[in-house]
Motif scaffolding. Structure first.
Motif, PDB file in Angstrom:
ATOM      1  N   GLU A   9       0.799  -1.220   0.000  1.00 28.14           N
ATOM      2  CA  GLU A   9       0.000   0.000   0.000  1.00 28.14           C
ATOM      3  C   GLU A   9       0.833   1.271   0.000  1.00 28.14           C
ATOM      4  OE1 GLU A   9      -2.557  -0.273   3.413  1.00 28.14           O
ATOM      5  OE2 GLU A   9      -3.197  -2.294   2.874  1.00 28.14           O
ATOM      6  N   GLN A  10       2.097   1.176   0.425  1.00 32.37           N
ATOM      7  CA  GLN A  10       2.956   2.364   0.525  1.00 32.37           C
ATOM      8  C   GLN A  10       4.386   1.999   0.169  1.00 32.37           C
ATOM      9  OE1 GLN A  10       3.126   4.145   4.395  1.00 32.37           O
ATOM     10  NE2 GLN A  10       0.925   4.090   4.691  1.00 32.37           N
ATOM     11  N   LEU A  11       5.066   2.977  -0.392  1.00 33.98           N
ATOM     12  CA  LEU A  11       6.506   2.864  -0.599  1.00 33.98           C
ATOM     13  C   LEU A  11       7.177   4.058   0.063  1.00 33.98           C
ATOM     14  CD1 LEU A  11       6.725   1.745  -4.330  1.00 33.98           C
ATOM     15  CD2 LEU A  11       7.095   0.357  -2.278  1.00 33.98           C
ATOM     16  N   LEU A  12       8.349   3.817   0.584  1.00 31.24           N
ATOM     17  CA  LEU A  12       9.169   4.848   1.205  1.00 31.24           C
ATOM     18  C   LEU A  12      10.531   4.830   0.543  1.00 31.24           C
ATOM     19  CD1 LEU A  12       8.440   3.799   4.895  1.00 31.24           C
ATOM     20  CD2 LEU A  12       7.272   5.578   3.604  1.00 31.24           C
ATOM     21  N   LEU A  13      11.183   5.966   0.517  1.00 26.23           N
ATOM     22  CA  LEU A  13      12.575   6.010   0.069  1.00 26.23           C
ATOM     23  C   LEU A  13      13.232   7.245   0.642  1.00 26.23           C
ATOM     24  CD1 LEU A  13      12.986   8.341  -2.326  1.00 26.23           C
ATOM     25  CD2 LEU A  13      11.915   6.598  -3.726  1.00 26.23           C
ATOM     26  N   SER A  14      14.552   7.234   0.640  1.00 23.81           N
ATOM     27  CA  SER A  14      15.290   8.417   1.072  1.00 23.81           C
ATOM     28  C   SER A  14      16.273   8.795  -0.027  1.00 23.81           C
ATOM     29  CB  SER A  14      16.014   8.176   2.396  1.00 23.81           C
ATOM     30  OG  SER A  14      17.047   7.228   2.244  1.00 23.81           O
ATOM     31  N   GLN A  17       7.421   9.449   0.308  1.00 26.60           N
ATOM     32  CA  GLN A  17       6.408   8.397   0.419  1.00 26.60           C
ATOM     33  C   GLN A  17       5.584   8.399  -0.866  1.00 26.60           C
ATOM     34  OE1 GLN A  17       3.136   9.316   3.027  1.00 26.60           O
ATOM     35  NE2 GLN A  17       2.722   7.162   3.430  1.00 26.60           N
ATOM     36  N   LEU A  18       5.162   7.216  -1.265  1.00 23.03           N
ATOM     37  CA  LEU A  18       4.224   7.075  -2.368  1.00 23.03           C
ATOM     38  C   LEU A  18       3.119   6.136  -1.908  1.00 23.03           C
ATOM     39  CD1 LEU A  18       3.734   7.828  -5.383  1.00 23.03           C
ATOM     40  CD2 LEU A  18       4.728   5.603  -5.932  1.00 23.03           C
ATOM     41  N   TRP A  31       6.283  11.428  -6.049  1.00 24.60           N
ATOM     42  CA  TRP A  31       6.520  11.066  -4.664  1.00 24.60           C
ATOM     43  C   TRP A  31       6.290  12.292  -3.787  1.00 24.60           C
ATOM     44  CZ3 TRP A  31       8.535   6.278  -2.768  1.00 24.60           C
ATOM     45  CH2 TRP A  31       8.665   5.297  -3.754  1.00 24.60           C
ATOM     46  N   THR A  32       5.778  12.075  -2.579  1.00 23.24           N
ATOM     47  CA  THR A  32       5.480  13.145  -1.642  1.00 23.24           C
ATOM     48  C   THR A  32       6.596  13.257  -0.620  1.00 23.24           C
ATOM     49  OG1 THR A  32       3.119  12.744  -1.884  1.00 23.24           O
ATOM     50  CG2 THR A  32       3.816  13.957   0.072  1.00 23.24           C
TER      51      THR A  32
END
Length: 171
Positions: free
Chosen positions: A123-128, A168-169, A144-145
């Motif tokens: 449901e969600q993706l995160l990245l840095s 976050q997406l 991406w937010t």
């Protein structure tokens, strides 16, 4: 005109040597993939071995672009480690061989990672992303937010501290 790359989920894992060659080339070119350009090659080799082991164990998903036997682009998904975060994954190590950059393959890998995450039911993706590079703008331009900035989180040298930008997406 550059042909669209063939991106596939690699399972169980690429060879350590192939991943090491790619990671070393990207690092030496200054890519923000956990190492500095002058990092010892043995450290990058050890990280490549760890990543291949994680893919083989099913704790990482690897999407790759290959040309013949050459691994020329990768992106990894690291699923949440427990039941409260099993609905999400972190996108890590988006790498394209420096000699093949500028063809849109980074965007293609990111798009493939999102599609793979959806296929996994996430449901969600995160990245840095490392500050002081074009990366924050790259991710923002792809929908991406921005979720926050950790000021001075990365210490790259005696006089080089960088912010870490988190994105976050929602899928």
């Amino acid at each position: 005109m550059v042909p669209e790359p063939l991106i596939e989920v690699v399972s169980p894992a690429p060879s350590v040597a192939a991943l090491h060659r790619l990671w070393l080339a990207v690092s030496r070119a200054g890519g923000a993939v956990a190492f500095l350009p002058d990092s010892p090659e043995r450290e990058i080799l050890a990280a490549a071995q760890d990543a291949v082991d994680e893919v083989a164990a099913g704790r990482l998903h690897l999407l790759a672009i290959t040309e013949g036997d050459d691994l020329v682009g990768t992106v990894f998904l690291r699923p949440g480690p427990g039941p409260r975060v099993a609905h999400r994954a972190e996108v890590i190590r988006l790498m394209v061989d420096p000699s093949r950059q500028g063809r849109g393959w980074g965007s293609a890998l990111l798009t493939a990672a999102v599609a793979h995450a959806r296929a996994l039911g996430l449901e969600q993706l995160l990245l840095s992303a490392r500050g002081g590079t074009p990366l924050p703008a790259f991710y923002t331009a792809r929908g991406w937010t921005a979720a926050g900035v950790w000021r001075g989180a990365l210490h790259l040298g005696p006089d080089d501290r960088r912010d870490e930008h988190w994105f976050q997406l929602v899928l």
